[in-house]
Design a protein around this motif. Structure first.
Motif, short mmCIF file in Angstrom:
data_model
loop_
_atom_site.label_atom_id
_atom_site.label_comp_id
_atom_site.label_asym_id
_atom_site.label_seq_id
_atom_site.Cartn_x
_atom_site.Cartn_y
_atom_site.Cartn_z
N VAL A 190 0.73 -1.24 0.00
CA VAL A 190 0.12 -0.03 -0.12
C VAL A 190 0.73 1.21 0.09
O VAL A 190 0.62 2.27 -0.74
N VAL A 191 1.73 1.41 0.95
CA VAL A 191 2.74 2.44 0.88
C VAL A 191 3.40 2.45 -0.45
O VAL A 191 3.62 3.64 -0.97
N ALA A 192 3.97 1.42 -0.99
CA ALA A 192 4.60 1.50 -2.24
C ALA A 192 3.59 1.98 -3.35
O ALA A 192 4.08 2.95 -4.25
N GLY A 193 2.32 1.67 -3.36
CA GLY A 193 1.51 2.12 -4.29
C GLY A 193 0.99 3.75 -3.95
O GLY A 193 0.89 4.25 -5.00
N HIS A 194 1.28 3.89 -2.69
CA HIS A 194 0.74 5.48 -2.54
C HIS A 194 2.19 6.46 -3.05
O HIS A 194 1.71 7.44 -3.47
N VAL A 195 3.19 5.88 -2.93
CA VAL A 195 4.39 6.65 -3.62
C VAL A 195 4.31 6.84 -4.98
O VAL A 195 4.60 8.01 -5.54
N ILE A 196 3.95 5.95 -5.66
CA ILE A 196 3.97 6.03 -7.27
C ILE A 196 2.79 6.46 -7.96
O ILE A 196 2.79 6.74 -9.14
#
Length: 590
Positions: A190-196
């Motif tokens: 989820v954090v990875a998705g939020h970043v990109i």
């Protein structure tokens, strides 16, 4: 590693990005985010006029890369389906046929709650029930239906309203087989998705310290190398412009968030546990993310048609700016009485260094909103123009007289997750019944029915509260020699909107600066530095792991989306306004 690349941060982003990401280096999944609250209104308007209810620019990008993706085995996942995922999937299949390609196309439905009885929904802040039938009603689905589509063999997956992070979480579930109770791994994705999700905002775009960014005009889009434990490395293709640093990643982490507990249908990601490490040039590792079970409710985006609006902008120059503004208003309201409109908003916006007794330049923006398009249209705009030769000296306008335009409002709501059934379709046939949905009663990792989940562990001390002076590192704080300067000399900021609220994230680069910032930048001081937020409810959250604070300013943007009347209607520049404000900074921190 699963390499997930982004090629769109909004409906209207750079069309060449898909080709750049596919041709610029190895990737496994190409994703793109096309949807926002305003986009749903735009698509609803398009659909009412007989146009597609999905993002047509997705097809333009796909035409350039679909053949290469099929050849290399690159999967494509997009929420460009908007209000018509089936129609978008059909258009993708038609494109593949024209290109002579054999492509399996899946689409996800179940998010569209239009026509459903939503009396069980409630506003997350007020608890109120929806007051009227919405124009659009879409639940934010998670990544598991996307994973089901990929597992069934889809080359392209088109969704409607899913969370932005689901575009990365879904492929992660597909590749690594995460169960619903693998909370930490899911939270990491989820954090990875939020970043990109917002494209170049993670690679130096909209970055407070933009002078550090090399070749920003050719900024590369981001990608993540996602590991089986949910950790990832954020990077970009070699040879592209932009920058991936702890600072650029921090800035994007703070974008459009609330508390450190970032809620989602796949997991709650604890942003107060994120660890960032610069591993090398344009490589930042994200690890340590802890997750919790998702809440029992799903968020629903409701949009409503609200009436018509019109804005006229006058320029004020020279001496007596405020007196000229009063004269301009009086002249307009003498022709069209202010009280005849449903709503009126007047904003005096200084330009340059601001107004002074010696003069300056400012914009006077007068916005009217009304249920009657005629009243808010030429009746108003022509009345403003008619004042030109009889008003203040130096009068000229930036907007010609014109008709009113329709506007809508956005309202969030919560609905029991068990009442939403995602469905997955591959080449027109349904896949696995409702097995794609993680939301039913008894699903692993979530409580049965609508009961409240277990109370999560308390946040680390100080998170969400104002820190006390005892936590300030020795030698930093009051009593030291200070220098009056713009806050942005040592503080970065990123701001954005969520409906009628604005979020403002700020960060610094050292623990010493953070110790000072936590004491100095209280909600009260924020209101003094930014007069526009004075009198509004402000929530303040601390993220010591990111050396950051996050503020949520409730009601700054009115009813939000296309109903916003501020010049900066989406609060994109609020952070830069704060950085320009003068404050006293200890010399020892410079």
């Amino acid at each position: 590693m699963l390499r997930v690349a982004n090629c769109s941060g909004f409906y209207g982003d750079r069309l060449s990005a898909a080709r750049e990401m596919v041709e610029g280096g190895p990737i496994d999944v190409l994703t793109g985010d096309w949807l926002a609250e305003l986009t749903m209104l735009i698509l609803a308007g398009n659909r009412a006029k007989g146009r597609p209810g999905y993002a047509t620019t997705f097809l333009r990008q796909l035409e350039e890369v679909l053949g290469t993706c099929v050849e290399r085995g690159v999967r494509i996942v997009s929420n460009a389906g908007g209000l018509d995922p089936a129609g978008c999937a059909g258009a993708v299949a038609g494109l593949a046929d024209r290109l002579g390609l054999r492509v399996r196309v899946a689409h996800v439905t179940g998010d569209d709650l239009s026509g459903r009885d939503l009396r069980g929904a409630r506003d997350p802040d007020t608890g109120e029930r929806p007051a009227a039938t919405p124009l659009t009603a879409n639940a934010y689905l998670g990544g598991r239906p996307i994973a089901a589509a990929l597992s069934a063999g889809a080359d392209v997956v088109v969704t409607g309203r899913v969370t932005d992070a689901a575009l990365v979480t879904g492929p992660g579930i597909w590749r690594y087989g995460w169960r619903p109770d693998d909370h930490d791994a899911l939270a990491g994705s989820v954090v990875a998705g939020h970043v990109i999700e917002c494209g170049c905002q993670a690679t130096g775009g909209n970055y407070a310290f933009f002078r550090e960014v090399p070749d920003p005009a050719r900024c590369g889009f981001p990608l993540v190398e996602l590991a089986a434990d949910g950790s990832c490395v954020v990077t970009k293709h070699p040879g592209t412009g932009g920058l991936v640093s702890v600072g650029t990643v921090t800035a994007q982490l703070l974008y459009e968030i609330g508390s450190p507990r970032y809620l989602g249908p796949d997991a709650v990601a604890r942003f107060d546990t994120i660890e960032l490490e610069q591993q090398g040039p344009d490589r930042v590792r994200i690890s340590g993310v802890r997750g919790e079970a998702p809440p029992p409710d799903l968020k629903v985006a409701l949009t409503y048609p609200a009436g018509y609006r019109n804005t006229m902008t006058l320029v004020l120059t020279g001496l007596d700016i405020e007196a000229k503004a009063r004269l301009a208003e009086e002249a307009v309201w003498a022709r069209v009485p202010r009280e005849t409109f449903d709503e009126v908003h007047v904003e005096l916006v200084p330009l340059g260094a601001g107004l002074s007794p010696a003069g300056g330049t400012a914009l006077l923006r007068i916005t009217v909103l009304d249920a009657d398009p005629g009243k808010a249209g030429r009746v108003f705009s022509s009345a403003v123009v008619e004042t030109a030769l009889a008003g203040y000296p130096g009068c000229y306008a930036l907007t010609p007289p014109g008709n009113a335009t329709p506007y809508g409002v956005y309202r969030p709501a919560l609905i029991p997750a068990e009442t939403v059934r995602p469905r997955v379709w591959l080449d027109g046939e349904e896949v696995g019944g409702d097995g794609a949905g993680p939301y039913g009663p008894g699903a692993p990792g979530r409580p049965d029915g609508p009961e409240t989940p277990e109370r999560p562990e308390p946040a680390p001390p100080g998170v969400g509260d104002d820190l006390v002076t005892e936590r300030v590192p020795p030698g930093v704080g009051d009593g030291l020699e200070t220098v009056r300067m713009p806050l942005g000399t040592i503080v970065g900021a990123r701001s954005g909107d969520k409906g009628g609220d604005a979020n403002l994230g700020v960060w610094v680069s050292t623990p010493e600066r953070f110790g000072w910032l936590t004491v100095h930048l209280t909600a009260e001081r924020l209101a003094r530095l930014l007069p526009a937020v004075a009198g509004l409810r402000i929530e303040r959250f601390e993220l010591p792991n990111l050396l950051a604070l996050n503020f949520v300013v409730h009601g700054l943007l009115g009813r939000g989306v296309s109903a916003g009347t501020r010049l900066d209607a989406q609060a994109k520049a609020l952070g830069e306004e704060l950085r320009a404000a003068l404050t006293d900074v200890p010399r020892a921190l410079l």
